[in-house]
Design an enzyme around this catalytic site. Sequence first.
Site, short mmCIF file in Angstrom:
data_model
loop_
_atom_site.label_atom_id
_atom_site.label_comp_id
_atom_site.label_asym_id
_atom_site.label_seq_id
_atom_site.Cartn_x
_atom_site.Cartn_y
_atom_site.Cartn_z
N SER A 164 0.87 -1.18 0.00
CA SER A 164 0.00 0.00 0.00
C SER A 164 0.90 1.22 0.00
O SER A 164 2.05 1.15 0.46
CB SER A 164 -0.87 0.01 1.26
OG SER A 164 -1.42 1.29 1.48
N TYR A 177 -2.58 -0.90 10.46
CA TYR A 177 -2.50 -1.12 9.01
C TYR A 177 -1.17 -0.57 8.44
O TYR A 177 -0.47 -1.27 7.69
CB TYR A 177 -3.70 -0.43 8.34
CG TYR A 177 -3.81 -0.66 6.85
CD1 TYR A 177 -4.43 -1.81 6.35
CD2 TYR A 177 -3.29 0.26 5.94
CE1 TYR A 177 -4.54 -2.02 4.99
CE2 TYR A 177 -3.40 0.05 4.57
CZ TYR A 177 -4.03 -1.08 4.10
OH TYR A 177 -4.13 -1.29 2.74
P1 NAD Z 1 -11.29 -6.15 -0.21
O1 NAD Z 1 -11.82 -6.01 1.15
O2 NAD Z 1 -12.19 -6.01 -1.37
O3 NAD Z 1 -10.50 -7.51 -0.38
C1 NAD Z 1 -9.72 -8.07 0.64
C2 NAD Z 1 -9.76 -9.57 0.47
O4 NAD Z 1 -8.94 -10.19 1.47
C3 NAD Z 1 -11.18 -10.14 0.65
O5 NAD Z 1 -11.39 -11.14 -0.32
C4 NAD Z 1 -11.11 -10.73 2.04
O6 NAD Z 1 -12.06 -11.77 2.26
C5 NAD Z 1 -9.69 -11.25 2.03
N1 NAD Z 1 -9.22 -11.61 3.38
C6 NAD Z 1 -9.31 -10.91 4.52
N2 NAD Z 1 -8.80 -11.63 5.53
C7 NAD Z 1 -8.38 -12.81 5.00
C8 NAD Z 1 -7.78 -13.96 5.54
N3 NAD Z 1 -7.49 -14.07 6.85
N4 NAD Z 1 -7.48 -14.99 4.71
C9 NAD Z 1 -7.76 -14.92 3.38
N5 NAD Z 1 -8.34 -13.84 2.83
C10 NAD Z 1 -8.64 -12.81 3.63
O7 NAD Z 1 -10.12 -5.04 -0.30
P2 NAD Z 1 -9.07 -4.73 -1.46
O8 NAD Z 1 -9.01 -3.26 -1.57
O9 NAD Z 1 -9.30 -5.54 -2.67
O10 NAD Z 1 -7.71 -5.19 -0.72
C11 NAD Z 1 -6.81 -6.11 -1.28
C12 NAD Z 1 -5.39 -5.74 -0.85
O11 NAD Z 1 -5.05 -4.47 -1.40
C13 NAD Z 1 -5.20 -5.62 0.67
O12 NAD Z 1 -3.96 -6.17 1.03
C14 NAD Z 1 -5.20 -4.12 0.89
O13 NAD Z 1 -4.47 -3.74 2.03
C15 NAD Z 1 -4.52 -3.64 -0.40
N6 NAD Z 1 -4.75 -2.24 -0.72
C16 NAD Z 1 -5.98 -1.78 -1.09
C17 NAD Z 1 -6.12 -0.44 -1.39
C18 NAD Z 1 -7.43 0.15 -1.84
O14 NAD Z 1 -7.49 1.38 -2.03
N7 NAD Z 1 -8.48 -0.61 -2.05
C19 NAD Z 1 -5.03 0.43 -1.29
C20 NAD Z 1 -3.82 -0.07 -0.88
C21 NAD Z 1 -3.67 -1.42 -0.60
#
Ligand code: NAD
Length: 279
Positions: A164, A177
């Site tokens: 991130s 986080y």
């Molecule tokens: P999201 O909530 O849509 O997806 C997160 C996924 O992780 C979900 O499928 C959830 O069920 C899964 N998950 C959570 N705990 C888990 C576990 N213990 N075991 C297996 N799966 C698990 O959110 P997203 O935005 O798609 O996030 C995906 C990644 O991207 C994360 O690591 C997040 O930190 C990172 N990220 C997202 C953003 C953003 O703006 N959306 C920005 C920076 C980083």
Amino acid sequence: MEASGSDGRQSITFPLLRGQKALVTGANSGIGKATAIGLGQVGADVVVNYVAGKDAAEEVVREIEDLGVHAYAHEADVSKEDQVVDMVARMVEEFGTIDVMVANAGLQRDAPISDMTLDQWHKVLDVNLSGQFLCAREAAKEFLRRGVVPEVSRSAGKIICMSSVHQIIPWSGHVNYAASKGGVEMLMATLAQELGPHRIRVNAVAPGAIRTPINRSAWDTPEAEAALLRLIPYQRVGDPVDIANAVAVLASDLLDYVVGTTVYVDGGMTLFPGFATGG
Ligand code: NAD
């Protein structure tokens, strides 16, 4: 490469990963879902990991199979050692091996420091950092066992850590986080150094603000979106496919000499936009 996508967004369709086997954690939502489908679009067979939401995971599997490659869904909590071990063992049994591990699963448990419980702290560190450690370790064992297969890839395997912008941007109210993502950066860099001599490439992708359920409140009203855009020089909120495209190219031999790097996919969020008109 060519542009495609029924929603009008650009996605890559050239078979950059033909014959390769990829596992994406947290692949039934948001960035993980787009990435799993994106890797299928460039020819990989894909394991769709999920921890809850079987129907959504099966739907992702169907979308990937419609592309003419193999996929299956696997339930596992990435913070549980036995479940990650079993997940990768099953993949080796069913697909023969693993070539690409995308450690994407992540979550937030936000609170100001004075209210944050130890459970909130541990939960985020367990999933976002220890989960990536476990997934990277199990993938690395198989990469080391198998070595390079030149017909498949120039490298023995690729690990891509979903980080991130908060691996470098402090984030008040989200100390668990931000600490987890800061940890991901050193996990990635150290593993890249350790595994490089074995021709294993470890890199990270650091998204900025991407439209997914994890951050819905940051973009789902016009006021929230306007406030968010002040942090993004490129003036648009990102889409999951922006991240999927970066992962697909990073996993491919096109970027075989990219080792131990974080690719920021953030519309310029890390460019200190507050200094654009002052400082
Ligand atoms: P999201 O909530 O849509 O997806 C997160 C996924 O992780 C979900 O499928 C959830 O069920 C899964 N998950 C959570 N705990 C888990 C576990 N213990 N075991 C297996 N799966 C698990 O959110 P997203 O935005 O798609 O996030 C995906 C990644 O991207 C994360 O690591 C997040 O930190 C990172 N990220 C997202 C953003 C953003 O703006 N959306 C920005 C920076 C980083």
